[in-house]
Design a protein around this motif. Structure first.
Motif, PDB file in Angstrom:
ATOM      1  N   SER B 184      41.203  43.360   1.662  1.00  0.00           N
ATOM      2  CA  SER B 184      42.190  42.748   0.631  1.00  0.00           C
ATOM      3  C   SER B 184      41.449  42.124  -0.733  1.00  0.00           C
ATOM      4  O   SER B 184      41.944  42.094  -1.504  1.00  0.00           O
ATOM      5  CB  SER B 184      42.899  41.739   1.598  1.00  0.00           C
ATOM      6  OG  SER B 184      42.110  40.672   1.953  1.00  0.00           O
ATOM      7  N   LEU B 188      42.085  42.880  -4.580  1.00  0.00           N
ATOM      8  CA  LEU B 188      42.102  42.068  -5.536  1.00  0.00           C
ATOM      9  C   LEU B 188      41.329  42.232  -6.587  1.00  0.00           C
ATOM     10  O   LEU B 188      41.413  42.263  -7.645  1.00  0.00           O
ATOM     11  CB  LEU B 188      41.970  40.738  -4.741  1.00  0.00           C
ATOM     12  CG  LEU B 188      43.274  40.012  -4.262  1.00  0.00           C
ATOM     13  CD1 LEU B 188      42.924  38.638  -3.447  1.00  0.00           C
ATOM     14  CD2 LEU B 188      44.504  39.772  -5.118  1.00  0.00           C
ATOM     15  N   MET B 244      48.128  47.739  -4.691  1.00  0.00           N
ATOM     16  CA  MET B 244      48.787  46.687  -3.846  1.00  0.00           C
ATOM     17  C   MET B 244      49.466  46.905  -2.495  1.00  0.00           C
ATOM     18  O   MET B 244      49.195  46.732  -1.669  1.00  0.00           O
ATOM     19  CB  MET B 244      49.452  45.357  -4.484  1.00  0.00           C
ATOM     20  CG  MET B 244      48.733  44.894  -5.847  1.00  0.00           C
ATOM     21  SD  MET B 244      47.253  43.946  -5.070  1.00  0.00           S
ATOM     22  CE  MET B 244      48.102  42.584  -5.028  1.00  0.00           C
ATOM     23  N   HIS B 248      47.468  46.552   0.685  1.00  0.00           N
ATOM     24  CA  HIS B 248      47.648  45.211   1.102  1.00  0.00           C
ATOM     25  C   HIS B 248      48.672  45.103   2.342  1.00  0.00           C
ATOM     26  O   HIS B 248      49.815  44.401   2.071  1.00  0.00           O
ATOM     27  CB  HIS B 248      48.166  44.451  -0.067  1.00  0.00           C
ATOM     28  CG  HIS B 248      47.591  42.776  -0.112  1.00  0.00           C
ATOM     29  ND1 HIS B 248      46.483  42.516  -0.142  1.00  0.00           N
ATOM     30  CD2 HIS B 248      48.606  41.783   0.400  1.00  0.00           C
ATOM     31  CE1 HIS B 248      46.388  41.121   0.020  1.00  0.00           C
ATOM     32  NE2 HIS B 248      47.424  40.862   0.310  1.00  0.00           N
TER      33      HIS B 248
END
Lengths: 265, 254
Positions: B184, B188, B244, B248
């Protein structure tokens, strides 16, 4: 109505004027005392001007406020294209001064210019080098020498379009290490000595003081930028705006603009 | 959960989603295809993906050891060091650009030595990667550090008592343990690198194929072709959403 002394009061005043104008469906500011004196105007005039006019228009606005007590001039400086976008998106502007005729035409095409804009100044390019001229630049052709880090504006912005025009006219083709969005970014790369040379406006070199050195070149007359000024359609201060435009194109404006390096129209 | 919390949460979500939806409404769909496949747009997108990937790798290489040091050791001035490392999170990117310029620029602290060695960072793709890494690194450090703290040092201690060397403990115990935080954090960092604008413009400049990433291309297109700018902005949003959503996922701890 008592003219607002403080900016906040002036803003309230102009908002009120805008509202009444909107309700009554009338444009223009009918001065309560139509004596014809130059100080018949009051309220706030919002002027959107090209970034290259920052110094001159700040000085011009001060003079205009002195000549017209009760008038406050609010200035908004940005790239001409940005300003056109802001106005077409509804930003409250009374007067628009652009760094090229193309952007004024864009605003006129959107039906947002009253009357015919007047050209009040011209500007040409100049080579800016760091103090001491480390790369020994002496002419426009020198910019094409191998190993010289040249920074220009991107062809999409007025200063880059002017550079492209000169390249075409002279047959000298540049391979810039960077094509910036704004002339101030070009100046920054030169004054920080990242670039050996940059193409900026004559007026930028004059305003930059000692941080850069200017090298004029004869081919610069192949690309002359004209600066037009016009009153924005629907302005609640159309008469005051027209007066400001006349002030800029008149003798007072000419003097301040010439001192900053701008050419006569 | 009280209803008023739901209401405020919905308002917050709307605040983020509405502008994106508003922008989508501005897209000139008739010309969308030709706008986003123009040579300059494709060049900018590929450059963005390449540089963001390189920055993410750099963030992983530098960031994981930084996170370990911050999470697993005690030393004087630790709080100050953590604050310094996280500084790019709160700095305006243009300030980061000026800082990088004064360090890696041609007249910079290290730039002058690089110049002697024949390496020029200014105006190169390397400068873009440096700018992106500078702003993205804190995201990775923060994510991995918090995962390390949450997972505790028990397994590492047990492995050490069983005779594993510190390096073996790192590769066989610590790294698998923090994998969710690592992923993660990397996502990011990649997303942040992809969106980098201010530091790149200040430090690297803007030249097609070399330093003009997608955000810079969008900024430039805005000058003459707002339709192209909006179309490219949507592409950037789409890429960010794909990245994402794809990576994620909810954490699965074994």
């Amino acid at each position: 109505m008592k003219p607002g002394r403080r900016p906040a009061a002036a803003v309230v005043l102009v908002l009120a004027t805008g509202l009444t104008a909107g309700c009554a469906g009338q444009a223009g500011s009918g001065p309560p005392s139509a004596a014809g004196a130059p100080s018949a105007f009051s309220g706030t005039l919002t002027v959107f001007a090209a970034a290259s006019l920052t110094g001159t228009f700040t000085a011009l606005a001060d003079r205009f406020e002195v000549a017209h007590p009760g008038v406050t001039v609010t200035l908004n400086f940005a790239g001409s294209a940005d300003l056109v976008t802001q106005i077409t998106e509804g930003a409250p502007a009374d007067v628009f001064a652009a760094a090229d005729t193309k952007n004024m035409a864009r605003l006129a095409d959107a039906g947002l210019v009253t009357g015919k804009p007047a050209v009040f100044a011209t500007n040409t390019l100049e080579i800016a080098v760091p103090p001491g001229n480390p790369a020994q630049i002496g002419s426009f052709a020198d910019l094409a020498r191998p190993g010289v880090a040249v920074v220009t504006c991107a062809p999409q912005v007025p200063c880059g379009a002017a550079a492209a025009k000169i390249e075409e006219a002279t047959g000298v083709s540049l391979t810039p290490v960077s094509e910036e969005n704004a002339v101030t970014d070009v100046l920054g790369k030169v004054s920080s000595r990242e670039a050996d040379a940059g193409l900026v406006y004559v007026t930028d070199v004059a305003a930059a003081g000692d941080s850069v050195q200017g090298i004029p070149f004869p081919e610069s007359d192949r690309a002359v930028n004209s600066y037009p000024i016009g009153v924005v359609a629907g302005s609640a201060q159309a008469a005051l705006g027209a007066s400001f435009a006349r002030f800029v194109t008149g003798a007072a404006g000419r003097k301040i603009l010439a001192a900053a390096g701008f050419g006569a129209p | 959960m009280p209803r008023w919390i739901l209401a405020i949460a919905a308002l917050g979500a709307l605040f983020i989603v509405l502008p994106i939806a508003g922008m989508t409404g501005r897209v000139d769909w008739a010309h969308f295809g030709s706008l986003v496949t123009s040579p300059s747009a494709v060049t900018a997108l590929l450059l963005s993906l390449r540089t963001a990937a390189a920055s993410t790798v750099l963030c992983l290489v530098l960031g994981v050891p930084m996170a370990l040091v911050l999470a697993r050791s005690r030393f004087p001035g630790q709080r100050l060091v953590r604050a310094a490392v996280l500084l790019p999170l709160v700095l305006p990117p243009v300030v980061g650009g000026i800082a990088l310029l004064s360090t890696f620029g041609r007249r910079g602290l290290l730039g002058q030595s690089f110049e002697v060695l024949g390496l020029q960072i200014a105006f190169s793709t390397t400068a873009v990667v440096l700018a992106q890494t500078f702003v993205a690194l804190p995201f990775l450090v923060l994510s991995v550090e918090s995962t390390l703290r949450a997972s505790g040092a028990r397994y590492e201690a047990v492995a050490a008592t069983l005779g594993a060397t510190p390096s073996v403990v790192f590769w066989r115990v610590t790294l698998p343990l923090v994998l969710p935080g690592l992923v993660s954090g990397a996502v990011l960092a990649f997303a942040r690198a992809l969106g980098e604008f201010g530091a790149t413009l200040t430090f690297a400049g803007s030249l097609e194929g070399v330093t003009r990433t997608l955000p810079l291309e969008i900024y430039l297109q805005r000058e003459t072709d707002p339709d192209a700018a909006v179309a490219l902005a949507l592409v950037l949003v789409a890429v960010a959403v794909v990245v994402m959503v794809a990576t994620h996922r909810p954490r699965v701890l074994s």
